[in-house]
Design an enzyme around this catalytic site. Structure first.
Site, PDB file in Angstrom:
ATOM      1  CG  PHE A   8     -44.056  85.028 -42.060  1.00 57.84           C
ATOM      2  CD1 PHE A   8     -43.637  84.994 -43.382  1.00 57.84           C
ATOM      3  CD2 PHE A   8     -44.573  83.872 -41.495  1.00 57.84           C
ATOM      4  CE1 PHE A   8     -43.721  83.827 -44.122  1.00 57.84           C
ATOM      5  CE2 PHE A   8     -44.668  82.694 -42.234  1.00 57.84           C
ATOM      6  CZ  PHE A   8     -44.234  82.674 -43.555  1.00 57.84           C
ATOM      7  CG  ASP A   9     -41.482  92.461 -41.459  1.00 63.25           C
ATOM      8  OD1 ASP A   9     -41.734  93.063 -40.404  1.00 63.25           O
ATOM      9  OD2 ASP A   9     -41.465  93.013 -42.572  1.00 63.25           O
TER      10      ASP A   9
END
Length: 224
Positions: A8-9
């Site tokens: 994930f960002d």
């Protein structure tokens, strides 16, 4: 589950990043009424710096200094002190995006999780701790520590090494930025999901494997 790893960002993917709210709180602590006009003027400096940072033209330290030089001079402190005060304020107002906790709960036990962020080290650990997410992630890869930022393949390669070189077909990268998250992931050879909460048009030449408008939609997609 198709994937062994989901990466994930951080900002606007797991966490709200209300930079105006953070700036307003920070300046209140310095006794300054920070207005929307002040913020717009700040962003004229800040936004191009982030592009330069992602393109490898400036370092994280240069970004921190240049964006706060003017205000630091006015307040009689260093840009680094002001940057730290800003990150502290951002940690204080941090909230999760809707569906983030539910998605991570669903993924836990089904895949290993990681974060690859262009944000600053100072903010990441405290934010994960305050939102109760610290234990979900095997690795948190931060551009400031690696020395290159997404979409540079170097940061994806660094994460891949930490993960133990799993098969790239078993990795999904999720992020809100079509250039740094999606194109970076595609160029590295992993599948990608664009979290497009604003419903904007996909930039030309960028083709995410999935496009969702919420983390809830992603959860339903992955477990369909």
């Amino acid at each position: 589950m198709k994937y062994d790893w989901v990466l994930f960002d951080a900002d606007e993917t797991l966490f709200h990043f209300d930079s105006f709210g953070g700036m307003k709180l920070m300046f209140e602590r310095f006794g300054v009424n920070f207005t929307r006009d002040d913020y717009d003027a700040y962003q004229l400096v800040n936004k191009p710096l982030w592009v330069d940072y992602q393109d490898g033209k400036i370092t994280a330290d240069e970004l921190k200094i240049i964006r706060f030089e003017g205000w630091a001079t006015k307040l009689g402190i260093t840009p680094f002190e002001l940057n730290s005060a800003f990150l502290e304020a951002m940690a204080d107002i941090c909230t999760l995006l809707p569906g983030a906790k539910e998605l991570l709960d669903a993924l836990s036990g089904n895949a290993k999780l990681g974060i690859i962020t262009n944000g600053f080290t100072e903010l990441q650990a405290i934010r994960l701790e305050r939102t109760g997410l610290s234990d979900y992630f095997e690795h948190v890869v931060i551009s400031e520590e690696v020395g290159v930022a997404k979409p540079d393949l170097g940061i994806f390669d660094h994460a891949h090494q930490l993960m133990g070189l799993p098969c790239k077909t078993k990795i999904l990268m999720v992020g809100d930025n079509p250039h740094s998250d999606v194109l970076g992931g595609i160029n590295f050879g992993i599948e990608t999901c664009w979290l497009n909460t604003q419903g904007v048009q996909t930039p030309a030449g960028i083709h995410p494997h999935y496009e969702v408008n919420s983390l809830e939609q992603l959860r339903m997609t992955l477990f369909a």
